[in-house]
Design an enzyme around this catalytic site. Structure first.
Site, PDB file in Angstrom:
ATOM      1  N   ASP A 172      -9.786  19.220   4.807  1.00 53.44           N
ATOM      2  CA  ASP A 172     -11.200  19.552   4.639  1.00 53.44           C
ATOM      3  C   ASP A 172     -12.012  19.425   5.928  1.00 53.44           C
ATOM      4  OD1 ASP A 172     -11.603  16.836   5.073  1.00 53.44           O
ATOM      5  OD2 ASP A 172     -12.050  16.376   2.990  1.00 53.44           O
ATOM      6  N   TYR A 266     -11.233  15.550  15.337  1.00 52.48           N
ATOM      7  CA  TYR A 266     -10.077  14.654  15.518  1.00 52.48           C
ATOM      8  C   TYR A 266      -9.544  14.658  16.946  1.00 52.48           C
ATOM      9  CZ  TYR A 266      -9.704  13.053  10.757  1.00 52.48           C
ATOM     10  OH  TYR A 266      -9.960  12.420   9.573  1.00 52.48           O
TER      11      TYR A 266
HETATM   12  P1  NAD Z   1      -7.195   6.333  -2.815  1.00 52.60           P
HETATM   13  O1  NAD Z   1      -6.360   5.188  -2.420  1.00 52.60           O
HETATM   14  O2  NAD Z   1      -8.542   6.098  -3.370  1.00 52.60           O
HETATM   15  O3  NAD Z   1      -6.382   7.222  -3.887  1.00 52.60           O
HETATM   16  C1  NAD Z   1      -5.071   7.553  -3.760  1.00 52.60           C
HETATM   17  C2  NAD Z   1      -4.353   7.359  -5.079  1.00 52.60           C
HETATM   18  O4  NAD Z   1      -2.978   7.743  -4.889  1.00 52.60           O
HETATM   19  C3  NAD Z   1      -4.328   5.921  -5.579  1.00 52.60           C
HETATM   20  O5  NAD Z   1      -4.862   5.850  -6.871  1.00 52.60           O
HETATM   21  C4  NAD Z   1      -2.848   5.557  -5.552  1.00 52.60           C
HETATM   22  O6  NAD Z   1      -2.456   4.680  -6.586  1.00 52.60           O
HETATM   23  C5  NAD Z   1      -2.194   6.924  -5.694  1.00 52.60           C
HETATM   24  N1  NAD Z   1      -0.790   6.953  -5.280  1.00 52.60           N
HETATM   25  C6  NAD Z   1      -0.214   6.361  -4.209  1.00 52.60           C
HETATM   26  N2  NAD Z   1       1.101   6.619  -4.175  1.00 52.60           N
HETATM   27  C7  NAD Z   1       1.374   7.397  -5.251  1.00 52.60           C
HETATM   28  C8  NAD Z   1       2.566   7.974  -5.764  1.00 52.60           C
HETATM   29  N3  NAD Z   1       3.733   7.814  -5.133  1.00 52.60           N
HETATM   30  N4  NAD Z   1       2.491   8.706  -6.902  1.00 52.60           N
HETATM   31  C9  NAD Z   1       1.307   8.867  -7.531  1.00 52.60           C
HETATM   32  N5  NAD Z   1       0.153   8.350  -7.090  1.00 52.60           N
HETATM   33  C10 NAD Z   1       0.188   7.621  -5.961  1.00 52.60           C
HETATM   34  O7  NAD Z   1      -7.289   7.276  -1.544  1.00 52.60           O
HETATM   35  P2  NAD Z   1      -8.387   8.365  -1.167  1.00 52.60           P
HETATM   36  O8  NAD Z   1      -9.238   7.825  -0.088  1.00 52.60           O
HETATM   37  O9  NAD Z   1      -9.041   8.889  -2.352  1.00 52.60           O
HETATM   38  O10 NAD Z   1      -7.491   9.475  -0.488  1.00 52.60           O
HETATM   39  C11 NAD Z   1      -6.472  10.144  -1.204  1.00 52.60           C
HETATM   40  C12 NAD Z   1      -5.622  10.929  -0.260  1.00 52.60           C
HETATM   41  O11 NAD Z   1      -6.293  12.090   0.192  1.00 52.60           O
HETATM   42  C13 NAD Z   1      -5.219  10.181   1.011  1.00 52.60           C
HETATM   43  O12 NAD Z   1      -3.924  10.565   1.384  1.00 52.60           O
HETATM   44  C14 NAD Z   1      -6.204  10.712   2.028  1.00 52.60           C
HETATM   45  O13 NAD Z   1      -5.747  10.536   3.344  1.00 52.60           O
HETATM   46  C15 NAD Z   1      -6.239  12.136   1.607  1.00 52.60           C
HETATM   47  N6  NAD Z   1      -7.341  12.953   2.085  1.00 52.60           N
HETATM   48  C16 NAD Z   1      -7.003  14.069   2.764  1.00 52.60           C
HETATM   49  C17 NAD Z   1      -7.956  14.924   3.207  1.00 52.60           C
HETATM   50  C18 NAD Z   1      -7.525  16.114   3.986  1.00 52.60           C
HETATM   51  O14 NAD Z   1      -8.297  16.660   4.731  1.00 52.60           O
HETATM   52  N7  NAD Z   1      -6.279  16.566   3.882  1.00 52.60           N
HETATM   53  C19 NAD Z   1      -9.305  14.646   2.964  1.00 52.60           C
HETATM   54  C20 NAD Z   1      -9.642  13.487   2.266  1.00 52.60           C
HETATM   55  C21 NAD Z   1      -8.640  12.642   1.812  1.00 52.60           C
HETATM   56  C1  G6P Z   2     -11.628  13.947   6.828  1.00 53.42           C
HETATM   57  C2  G6P Z   2     -10.218  14.389   7.040  1.00 53.42           C
HETATM   58  C3  G6P Z   2      -9.284  13.693   6.088  1.00 53.42           C
HETATM   59  C4  G6P Z   2      -9.435  12.198   6.195  1.00 53.42           C
HETATM   60  C5  G6P Z   2     -10.882  11.821   5.966  1.00 53.42           C
HETATM   61  C6  G6P Z   2     -11.084  10.359   6.239  1.00 53.42           C
HETATM   62  O1  G6P Z   2     -12.132  14.401   5.620  1.00 53.42           O
HETATM   63  O2  G6P Z   2     -10.060  15.768   6.914  1.00 53.42           O
HETATM   64  O3  G6P Z   2      -7.979  14.100   6.355  1.00 53.42           O
HETATM   65  O4  G6P Z   2      -8.624  11.549   5.255  1.00 53.42           O
HETATM   66  O5  G6P Z   2     -11.705  12.537   6.840  1.00 53.42           O
HETATM   67  O6  G6P Z   2     -12.377  10.015   5.847  1.00 53.42           O
HETATM   68  P1  G6P Z   2     -12.775   8.522   5.511  1.00 53.42           P
HETATM   69  O7  G6P Z   2     -14.165   8.652   5.031  1.00 53.42           O
HETATM   70  O8  G6P Z   2     -11.788   8.063   4.458  1.00 53.42           O
HETATM   71  O9  G6P Z   2     -12.619   7.765   6.782  1.00 53.42           O
HETATM   72 MN    MN Z   3      -7.841  16.222   6.987  1.00 51.18          MN
END
Ligand code: NAD
Ligand code: G6P
Ligand code: MN
Length: 443
Positions: A172, A266
């Site tokens: 995102d 980043y």
């Molecule tokens: P969070 O810890 O609040 O939620 C993650 C959930 O995943 C937890 O409830 C955890 O229990 C679950 N989980 C962990 N291992 C698992 C497994 N093997 N099977 C099923 N569930 C499992 O984290 P968050 O801050 O909400 O972020 C979620 C994910 O999204 C992270 O990997 C974060 O880095 C990612 N993220 C990516 C982007 C992006 O740009 N690609 C943006 C925002 C967040």
């Molecule tokens: C952006 C990135 C994600 C990352 C997040 C971290 O949205 O694209 O990949 O996980 O920032 O944000 P936070 O608020 O958790 O530091």
């Molecule tokens: Mn990202």
């Protein structure tokens, strides 16, 4: 009859789930769900977040069937879409990813540098397992749309280990930057179209067009002075903490030095590492801010609901994060051929980068998957940076597959964020200790 979809959110207990569900249900007239499943391996966390999600569903699509499960078969059976957002090791491990490198004066970050490599080694096999569940139980036409980080490493590893999997890895950050660009320009972000190349969390906007008019130079001039900080009040709740504002502002140092393109935020971790370390508190990192902020707000709201109090749901709705994943899914579902930045195998799209690099570039999203655009050749500076980072990511994937300590050490040493082999080894050895429960064993 209108086609309806079974959609699973893997990592149902995520802090982002309520926002994503809100974005999904906003589209219910076009993208109608017959069942929404929250799937997680942490029942307690998911039950809690599920309390909020239940209210979101009651508000926007009260007849929708909502299922919470920790059983992969129940979750994935006949699923059409799986949105993955798993954080393997939760915030407790993110905190270690950030704090261990900082003890050695190295960038401590969720997805960049040693922290990102550690997170990658935790996440590769759980993501492969998720794919295998989908292959076994989901509809043959399933799509996993993956946000789980570190998405660059997840994309590379899953492509290597499960090349036929129907997984599309997304981020995102570019759309969030586009949101700021739109505020700077005073327009709607949907009226912008960008050209872009790089790896995930490692890329550059080469052109920005507003309804077809090239506004790149205007934006470059603004960002060189102000970073991606709009002058007006930002309405979005995402990325509004002071540390994020610092990140957006830092883009000015890059943009005022290198005039070709507009950087992804980043890039600061690779090009401004000293400044980033100096402005970090090794005892209180971003993981702490999130645990005290976004995560706490969710669990406080759950407690309020459970105590029968009213909750302001809108504070969980903001952000392009939920909108973007839903847009990508709808383009896959209905063959909309919308243009989005996604991670794809390079295969010559960027002429002078390796064929098997997982690049982040524009692609038209069809019901058969992404059709990437051709980028052409890129200049030496950018090519050099990307080749180094791509090799780091390749080495960490190979370390996981071959259980190779030496390849992991090569990855840590090669990272632009790490000054020497000595420092790389110290961080890696501490990380091995911290990740005992999660990493493949390295010999
Ligand atoms: P969070 O810890 O609040 O939620 C993650 C959930 O995943 C937890 O409830 C955890 O229990 C679950 N989980 C962990 N291992 C698992 C497994 N093997 N099977 C099923 N569930 C499992 O984290 P968050 O801050 O909400 O972020 C979620 C994910 O999204 C992270 O990997 C974060 O880095 C990612 N993220 C990516 C982007 C992006 O740009 N690609 C943006 C925002 C967040
Ligand atoms: C952006 C990135 C994600 C990352 C997040 C971290 O949205 O694209 O990949 O996980 O920032 O944000 P936070 O608020 O958790 O530091
Ligand atoms: Mn990202």
């Amino acid at each position: 009859m209108m086609k309806t979809f079974k959609l699973v959110i893997a990592g149902g207990g995520s802090t982002y789930t309520p926002g994503i569900v809100k974005s999904l249900l906003n589209q219910k007239d076009k993208f109608k769900l017959n069942e929404l499943v929250l799937y997680d391996n942490n029942a307690e966390r998911q039950e809690a977040v599920g309390v909020i999600v239940r209210h979101v569903v009651d508000l926007f699509d009260p007849d929708l069937k909502l299922t919470l499960t920790t059983d992969p078969e129940t979750a994935m059976t006949d699923a059409d879409f799986i949105f993955a957002q798993m954080r393997v090791g939760l915030y407790a491990m993110r905190e270690k990813d950030e704090k261990i490198p900082l003890q050695y004066g190295v960038v401590g970050q969720e997805t960049c540098g040693p922290g990102g490599l550690a997170y990658g080694l935790r996440t590769i096999y759980p993501m492969v397992e998720l794919i295998d569940y989908c292959e076994k139980y989901a509809k043959p036409t399933y799509w996993i749309v993956n946000y789980s980080n570190p998405a660059a490493i997840v994309a590379k590893a899953t492509f290597r280990l499960r090349p036929k999997a129907r997984i599309l890895n997304i981020c995102d950050m570019p759309v969030a930057i586009e949101r700021n660009m739109a505020e700077i320009l005073g327009c709607d972000r949907h009226d912008l179209e960008v050209d872009y190349f790089g790896l995930n969390h490692f890329g550059w906007f080469t052109k920005v067009r507003l309804n077809g008019t090239d506004v790149t130079e205007q934006l470059k001039a603004y960002v060189a002075e102000n970073g991606y900080m709009p002058k007006n009040e930002k309405s979005d709740v995402m990325h509004s903490d002071p540390s994020w504002l610092h990140t957006y502002a830092n883009a000015k140092h890059i943009c005022s030095a290198f005039h070709d393109y507009l950087p992804n935020t980043y890039m600061q971790y690779y090009l401004l590492g000293d400044e980033v370390v100096q402005s970090s508190d090794p005892h209180h990192t971003r993981a702490n801010e999130v645990m005290e902020g976004r995560e706490k707000r969710i669990f406080d709201a759950v407690a309020d609901y459970r105590a029968g109090k009213e909750v302001d749901l809108t504070k969980f709705f903001g952000g392009v994060h939920g909108e973007f994943i839903v847009d990508v899914a709808m383009s896959l579902a209905f063959d909309l051929r919308q243009r989005h930045l996604v991670m794809v195998e390079n295969k010559g799209a960027v002429e002078n980068l390796p064929e098997d690099a997982m690049v982040e570039i524009p692609a038209y999203i069809t019901d058969r998957g992404p059709e990437p655009v051709r980028v052409g050749a890129i200049p030496t500076f950018y090519k050099g940076l990307i080749e180094q980072q791509e090799a780091v990511e390749k080495l960490i994937v190979e370390a996981a597959i071959e259980h190779s300590y030496e390849k992991a050490l090569m990855a840590f040493t090669l990272s632009k964020t790490v000054p020497s082999l000595f420092v790389a080894k110290k961080i890696l050895d501490d990380m091995i200790e911290a990740n005992k429960e999660y990493w493949p064993e390295l010999h």
